[in-house]
Design an enzyme around this catalytic site. Structure first.
Site, PDB file in Angstrom:
ATOM      1  N   HIS A 100       4.067 -10.419   4.363  1.00 62.61           N
ATOM      2  CA  HIS A 100       3.342 -10.466   3.091  1.00 62.61           C
ATOM      3  C   HIS A 100       4.214 -10.129   1.895  1.00 62.61           C
ATOM      4  O   HIS A 100       3.927 -10.553   0.787  1.00 62.61           O
ATOM      5  CB  HIS A 100       2.060  -9.644   3.176  1.00 62.61           C
ATOM      6  CG  HIS A 100       1.056 -10.353   4.019  1.00 62.61           C
ATOM      7  ND1 HIS A 100       0.938 -10.121   5.361  1.00 62.61           N
ATOM      8  CD2 HIS A 100       0.224 -11.378   3.729  1.00 62.61           C
ATOM      9  CE1 HIS A 100       0.044 -10.950   5.853  1.00 62.61           C
ATOM     10  NE2 HIS A 100      -0.406 -11.719   4.896  1.00 62.61           N
ATOM     11  N   CYS A 108      -1.674 -24.343   4.333  1.00 69.95           N
ATOM     12  CA  CYS A 108      -1.569 -23.334   3.273  1.00 69.95           C
ATOM     13  C   CYS A 108      -0.687 -22.167   3.693  1.00 69.95           C
ATOM     14  O   CYS A 108      -0.596 -21.169   2.985  1.00 69.95           O
ATOM     15  CB  CYS A 108      -2.943 -22.852   2.836  1.00 69.95           C
ATOM     16  SG  CYS A 108      -3.868 -22.052   4.156  1.00 69.95           S
TER      17      CYS A 108
END
Ligand code: PEP
Ligand code: MG
Length: 563
Positions: A188, A488
């Protein structure tokens, strides 16, 4: 410490260059294993009280300059550092013979268990309590405080790794680059850095040996970290950036191959602010609104009203364009303090994503209610689509679709992130309107390789033959049902891989907004037949490296300036 000119290679995960002094994010220090047992608990107790008071004072001072979002968190944490019961509990441990840092650690742990047991708001304070513990231990050990330091002038942030909640609060005007020793292309940190448009390099081994304040230059595309760069190197980095910018400036507008086959190019967003920034750019909408970022640094879930307001802002910003909202994807690498279902041995295989929504239906219901209200409030103008994360079965997809459709939401989809879903995509797609492939998790689960493990990044490559087969299987399900397939995950923002994905049958790509221009330029350089040929070569290859090499052999030479 690295004192001379040195070049360290990592993985470039967010393009762009930076050139500044470094500021280090320090890990929590933990208990001093060499400390003696307390022989004077009264005096040691005073030392701990003084340390806690100093932590409270610095948190209060920090709160005064913090953003409106961060201020209440810092103030509440300062209150915990002033908690008399906690100080008393530490003294009790000292009387039992613990050393000072051990006493702070153990007393906090008891307190944390107590708060967790009380549940609700109290349980949500556990993260703050650990913050107080770490800061107090640093104070006692005379070490600088852990976490992201206060940055007052442009700097490159150096860390072992960054938690999502740490990255999301970074100010791109001051943090001009990020380098981590750990992490990987789908961690992340990487995703958020690209989203914030901050050049970033991950898995750069040894960078924590660079001293605070050292001058460093980085190339977030090539993955280069130059310690003590020469003037020539700085000038060369600047030239690379200029060449790239010139190549990108040539293409604008909708995504389309050289022969006119449309491929919608969309931005991944995490907040309403990201949405406004992305909507102002040349994109066809958002293909992934990671709504968990609205929840991550929160003590409790945002209310129905607050969520309605946030979703309305995003829908309004995009006008009539596509807005794909993913419902809460928490758990594992994105823990939420208020939706903690307890310890799990393997959180990535546990109750995360839609599974957490099934356990905490209230959170999902509020989200869908807010989304439906925002859609009405904005005149139903956006091309709104809602999708669920981490779907494995048709039952789960149906459960989610019924809830979303029951609220009048126009298009319902699922993410394909689990091999089971990729293989059964035809069945899953028969109950929803579209699917979007999350290549980050799909790679993790196909290869059984933790996406947070920098050491496994070769296995995590979406070029791995097995991962490409999973994507192909998903597209076949799309063909059979006539439902569109999007990507995505981070793979969609890699210009070379994007061509392969289009060749495999993907009809839209969503990525960090900073990556859209390079992917658009790459598509314009190649026709659909070439993309299909690239896909065939990639599927035929026996290794990830072979797949990439085979595809590279087919690219237009002008691609070089884009990478
Ligand atoms: C993915 O897994 O590829 C994805 C897009 O979801 P996230 O990265 O938020 O897990
Ligand atoms: Mg995912």
């Amino acid at each position: 410490m690295i004192e001379q000119h040195t070049v360290i290679y990592g993985i470039g995960v967010s393009t762009g260059t930076a050139n500044a002094g470094v500021v280090k994010v320090l890990p929590a220090p933990g208990v001093d294993t060499n400390e003696p047992a307390s022989t004077d608990p009264a005096a040691d107790g005073e030392r701990v009280r003084a340390a806690m008071a100093s932590v409270a004072a610095s948190l209060k001072a920090q709160a005064e300059h913090a953003s409106p979002k961060a201020r209440p968190i810092l103030e509440a944490t300062a209150q915990l550092a002033s908690d008399r019961a906690l100080a008393k509990a530490v003294v009790k441990k000292l009387k039992q013979g613990s050393g000072v840092t051990r006493a702070v650690h153990d007393a906090t742990e008891d307190y944390a268990q107590l708060l967790a047991g009380l549940g609700g708001y109290m349980a949500e304070r556990v993260t703050d309590l650990y913050d107080v513990r770490d800061r107090t231990i640093c104070e006692l050990r005379g070490l600088p405080k852990p976490g992201v330091p206060d940055i007052t002038e442009p700097a490159i942030l150096l860390a072992d790794d960054l938690a999502p909640a740490e990255t999301v609060g970074l100010n791109p005007e001051l943090v001009v680059g990020i380098v981590t020793a750990g992490g990987g292309p789908t961690s992340h940190t990487a995703i958020l850095a690209a989203q914030l448009g901050i050049p970033a390099v991950v898995k750069a081994r040894g960078v924590m040996d660079i001293a605070e304040g050292t001058h460093v230059a980085i190339d977030g595309g090539a993955g280069e970290v130059i310690v003590h760069p020469t003037d020539d190197e700085v000038a060369d980095l600047r030239r690379r950036t200029e060449r790239r910018e010139a190549a990108l400036a040539e293409s604008t507008g909708a995504g389309v191959t050289a022969d006119g086959y449309p491929v919608a190019l969309l931005a991944n967003i995490g907040t309403a602010e990201d949405g406004a920034a992305a909507a102002a750019r040349d994109v066809e909408g958002t293909g992934l609104f990671r709504t968990e970022f609205l929840f991550l640094d929160r003590e409790s879930a945002p209310s129905l009203e607050e969520q309605t307001e946030t979703y309305s802002r995003v829908l309004e910003a995009f006008g009539t364009r596509r807005v794909v909202v993913r419902t809460l994807d928490a758990g594992a690498d994105k823990p939420l303090s208020f939706a903690n279902l307890g310890e799990e041995e393997n959180p990535a295989l546990g109750r995360r994503g839609l599974r957490l929504s099934q356990a905490r239906e209230d959170l999902l219901d509020t989200q869908l209610d807010a989304l439906a209200a925002a859609y009405e409030a904005t005149g139903r103008t956006a091309d709104l689509r809602v999708m669920a994360p981490m779907v494995a079965t048709v039952e789960e997809a149906t459960w989610f679709a019924d809830k979303a459709r029951g609220r009048g939401l126009p298009k319902v989809g699922i993410m394909i992130e689990i091999p089971a879903a990729a293989i059964a995509s035809k069945q899953l797609l028969s109950v929803v309107d579209f699917a979007s492939i999350g290549t980050n998790d799909l790679s993790q689960y196909t290869m059984a390789a933790d996406r947070m493990q920098g050491a496994l990044s070769d296995l995590l490559s979406p070029w791995q033959p097995a991962v490409l087969q999973m994507i192909k299987a998903t597209c076949l399900g799309g063909d059979a049902t006539g439902k569109p397939i999007s990507v995505c995950g981070e793979a969609g923002g890699d210009p070379l891989l994007a061509l392969v994905l289009v060749g495999l049958g993907v009809s839209s790509l969503s990525m960090a907004v900073s990556k859209v221009p390079a992917v658009r330029a790459a598509l314009r350089l190649h026709d659909r037949a070439t993309c299909q040929q690239m896909a065939a070569y990639a599927l035929d290859a026996v290794t990830a490296a072979d797949a990439k090499a085979a595809v590279s052999a087919l690219v237009n030479p002008k691609m070089r300036d884009l990478l």
